[in-house]
Design an enzyme around this catalytic site. Structure first.
Site, PDB file in Angstrom:
ATOM      1  N   SER A 484       0.813  -1.221   0.000  1.00 34.51           N
ATOM      2  CA  SER A 484       0.000   0.000   0.000  1.00 34.51           C
ATOM      3  C   SER A 484       0.842   1.265   0.000  1.00 34.51           C
ATOM      4  O   SER A 484       0.596   2.189  -0.792  1.00 34.51           O
ATOM      5  CB  SER A 484      -0.952  -0.008   1.190  1.00 34.51           C
ATOM      6  N   ASP A 485       1.844   1.347   0.892  1.00 36.20           N
ATOM      7  CA  ASP A 485       2.612   2.597   0.934  1.00 36.20           C
ATOM      8  C   ASP A 485       3.519   2.741  -0.281  1.00 36.20           C
ATOM      9  O   ASP A 485       3.753   3.855  -0.758  1.00 36.20           O
ATOM     10  CB  ASP A 485       3.393   2.743   2.239  1.00 36.20           C
ATOM     11  N   CYS A 486       4.031   1.631  -0.796  1.00 35.79           N
ATOM     12  CA  CYS A 486       4.817   1.700  -2.038  1.00 35.79           C
ATOM     13  C   CYS A 486       3.942   2.184  -3.191  1.00 35.79           C
ATOM     14  O   CYS A 486       4.392   2.972  -4.044  1.00 35.79           O
ATOM     15  CB  CYS A 486       5.402   0.327  -2.369  1.00 35.79           C
ATOM     16  N   GLU A 489       3.340   5.987  -2.629  1.00 40.43           N
ATOM     17  CA  GLU A 489       4.514   6.812  -2.951  1.00 40.43           C
ATOM     18  C   GLU A 489       4.766   6.823  -4.455  1.00 40.43           C
ATOM     19  O   GLU A 489       5.183   7.848  -5.016  1.00 40.43           O
ATOM     20  CB  GLU A 489       5.738   6.303  -2.192  1.00 40.43           C
TER      21      GLU A 489
END
Length: 765
Positions: A484-486, A489
């Site tokens: 999710s965070d990759c 970003e």
């Protein structure tokens, strides 16, 4: 000399790719590279690390940096700047420091647009790979003499003063780390009294002084049983029959956190077959060396629950031990005997291998991570030693190996996209596009080519997989696993690039691809507003009582994280600005609920627990930036005020911040010894305060932090490597070697853009 090769698939017929190997980074030894000056620099770096190994555990990742800077003939031409005590941090000073760092870091970009970097640190990654290659008879074919010497170097250089090895490079000695690295040295050819600085005998003494290898944690018992150094009866059950349970049951593996599921999968196969390697003379010697009593006299049933106190972080609840005892005493004896071994166990093993092959194929045999990689590779060999599945695994081993001045180690699986997405944002914040346009365009191209284009193959939901189309992975597209965070970003980078001139940074990503990314993020938000990392959360919390490891916490089910939530909120706020009509209500609801989650999980002291970085400093940066993106300010949000107070209260006399990795397992803020500052953590805190509007109240703490960053910059524009700053599962540290460049540059860029320019404008008025 070792050379780093980029986006190279080689000529191995058993390796395949989805995007022409963009992001792949592998080390090869070049016997023709014998430049004496370069060899002298490498040797000097090794000696410097060795002599300072007890003072600074993470390496500076110098070998590939030397190679790239030499190939590009980089020379730092911008003079170094210093800001004296009592002197104002001028716009010119911060610009000079920023430009020096930006020019150096741009020269470190790889040809495919990403930034290589080590992502390692745990001391239990490499030994299982060596064990697997020894068992399968491929150790000599895969590990050349140069591989062996560099692997041994890493073990020697990270041996603790007491003779043992830690769970990770900065940790105290543990039975798990010491036994695995001891075996690794012996398999690589060291004798019982061999090794640099008597490494082998010192390691053996530590093992025997702490009760012998029977007190190794459960993962260690599994590997020792595979090696023939423990008996399988000394392990708690790992029945593959769990894969046959109805998927609606809460304890079905499909409900597990993906990493737990992927480790349990091949472990249960090997346990179900009771596979043990061929007993060689070396194995017989090791049996005598690592146990405190004769091997044939050990009561294996009594050691199942034994764990060395140095390894114990998460004691098993009584309920869990009762479950293992029940399976051990009643279920396993039935499943391993006729007729159930034919009716049930055989089918369970077939089902397990079906899942292994599915996951292998969908990750191009990289697998989800290094622990799983070795276990899946061994399971494929056990199934068919001459099969293509195993050969495909062998072809991807180089993807995991990394070399620096402290030797060769096994990476988690590479942080190519993660590091590059942060690098791009740092460079964009510098507002120097006219100077580094080519660098930005290459980075943009890498980000676009690294997006996952498809969901997992076939009936992926039936294989307990989530959608991945439109996501980004932690490493490269071939890896395949959405994060999710990759994803957030990566989406932020593409949105920021879409606001720039395409003749400078390249064509923007197609809107449909952006929509796919948004779809992934929206699909992952939990009811509490938070975001997990890989798959939707929702399994019952009580399943954590079944955590079978002694050294990790929160590994059985997926959980929400402050970092993932913040990244996604920031990305969707920017997306909403540029695409206000696309799924508007869902996006707005996501942002509102995400911000509420960030407020709800704040600690009483105003901090946030960081799950992937050390620790409360990391969490505060993410939380404050996420809240700011959602429209929360110091004036309208109590959580922002408390977060700011937390950071200001822990700022050090030199203007920096410094937090010990011990904060992560202790779950409370612990400063670095002697109140030292850490530049990466200083950068996180500085950016958090900037986004919380600290400049409008009192910019002095910001100026002090910026002064520390500027004055700490090295002559060539680099920043010094300091303490480890990455972590996973609360108790294991991870070395992100690129962080020392990314975050000081990013923080100085934000300081220059938001504080210095604001200050200059105020003066003009």
């Amino acid at each position: 000399m070792w050379k780093l090769k980029i986006a190279d698939g080689g000529s191995n017929p058993y390796i395949f790719t989805t995007n022409n190997f963009v992001g792949r980074q592998i080390w090869e030894f070049d016997p023709q590279a014998t430049d004496p000056q370069q060899l002298a620099k490498v040797e000097a770096a090794r000696l410097d690390f060795y002599h300072n190994r007890y003072k600074l555990k993470p390496n500076s990742d110098l070998l590939w940096r030397m190679q790239f800077l030499e190939e590009k003939a980089f020379t730092q031409t911008i003079p170094q700047v210093k800001v004296e005590d009592g002197e104002e941090v001028s716009y010119e000073a911060v610009t000079a420091a920023l430009r020096r760092g930006v020019h150096l870091y741009s020269a470190l970009q790889a040809s495919d647009g990403h930034w290589p970097a080590e992502n390692a640190g745990p001391m239990f990654f490499m030994p299982p790979m060596v064990m697997c290659l020894y068992i399968t008879g491929h150790l000599n074919a895969i590990f050349t003499e140069e591989h062996r010497s560099e692997t041994l170097r890493y073990i020697y250089y990270h041996q603790n003063e007491d003779g043992g090895w830690g769970f990770h490079i900065e940790g105290h000695s543990t039975m798990f780390g010491t036994v695995l690295n001891y075996i690794c040295m012996r398999l690589l050819g060291e004798g019982p009294e061999g090794g640099q600085d008597n490494a082998v005998s010192r390691g053996r003494k530590w093992i025997l002084d702490h009760g012998g290898a029977t007190s190794i944690p459960s993962w260690g018992k599994t590997w020792l049983s595979i090696m023939g150094l423990c008996d399988w009866s000394g392990c708690n059950p790992m029945p593959p029959e769990f894969w046959l349970l109805p998927s609606y049951l809460p304890m079905h593996p499909g409900k597990m956190w993906c990493y737990c599921r992927m480790v349990y999968m091949p472990m249960s196969y090997l346990y179900g077959k009771r596979f043990t390697a061929r007993i060689t003379p070396l194995i017989l010697q090791l049996r005598e060396e690592i146990h405190i009593q004769p091997y044939d006299q050990i009561d294996w049933k009594k050691v199942r629950h034994v764990c060395c106190k140095e390894d114990m972080y998460y004691p098993h609840p009584l309920l869990q031990d009762l479950l293992w005892d029940t399976l051990y005493l009643t279920t396993e004896p039935l499943l391993t005997r006729w007729p159930l071994n034919k009716l049930i166990r055989k089918r369970a093993l077939q089902t397990t291998m079906k899942h292994i092959h599915y996951e292998d194929e969908n990750s191009r045999y990289i697998t989800i991570g290094c622990v799983e990689k070795v276990l899946c590779m061994l399971a494929c060999w056990v199934e068919d030693p001459n099969g293509d599945y195993f050969k495909k695994h062998l072809a991807r081993i180089p993807d995991y190996l990394w070399i620096a001045e402290d030797g060769m180690k096994m990476q988690s699986f590479g942080s190519q996209h993660w590091d590059t997405a942060f690098s791009i944002q740092a460079l964009l914040a510098s507002n120097m596009a006219e100077e580094i346009g080519i660098t930005l365009a290459k980075g943009h191209d890498f980000i676009k080519k690294s997006q996952v284009k498809d969901n997992p193959s076939g009936d992926f939901k039936g294989m307990y997989r989530h959608i991945s189309k439109g996501a980004w992975t932690f490493s490269d597209q071939d890896h395949g696993w959405q994060v999710s965070d990759c994803t957030a970003e990566g989406l932020k980078c593409c949105l920021l690039f879409s606001m720039m001139q395409p003749e400078v940074v390249g064509e923007s990503m197609a809107p449909e691809s952006l929509y796919n990314s948004v779809n992934v993020l929206l699909s992952l938000q939990s009811q509490n507003g938070g975001l997990p990392a890989w798959e939707p959360a929702g399994a019952p919390e009580w399943l954590e009582l079944l955590n079978p490891t002694e050294f990790f916490e929160n590994i059985v089910i997926e959980h929400e994280y402050v970092e993932c939530t913040s990244s996604a909120v920031q990305a969707l706020v920017l997306f909403k600005k540029l695409y206000p009509l696309h799924r508007r209500k869902e996006v707005e609801r996501f942002i509102t609920n995400g911000a509420k989650y960030l407020e709800d999980i704040q600690m009483p002291d105003g901090s946030w627990y960081g799950n992937w970085g050390v620790c409360f400093t990391y969490g505060a940066w993410f939380a404050l930036e996420g809240l700011s993106a959602a429209g929360k300010t110091y004036n309208n949000c109590a959580a922002v005020r408390k977060g700011v107070d937390f950071l200001l209260n822990i700022q050090l006399e030199d203007g920096g911040w410094g937090e010990s990795y011990q904060s992560c397992p202790d779950k409370k803020y612990v400063p670095l010894e002697d109140n030292r500052s850490n530049l990466v953590q200083t950068s996180w805190a500085l950016m958090g305060l900037i986004y919380a509007g600290q400049a409008d109240r009192d910019p002095t703490p910001l100026h002090r932090a910026a002064q520390l960053l500027i004055n700490s910059q090295l002559e060539d524009g680099d920043f010094p490597q300091q303490e480890i700053t990455g972590v996973f599962q609360r108790n294991c540290m991870l070395h992100y070697a690129a962080y020392r460049n990314i975050f000081p540059l990013w923080a100085l860029a934000e300081y220059r853009r938001q504080i210095q320019l604001h200050s200059e404008a105020t003066k003009m008025v």
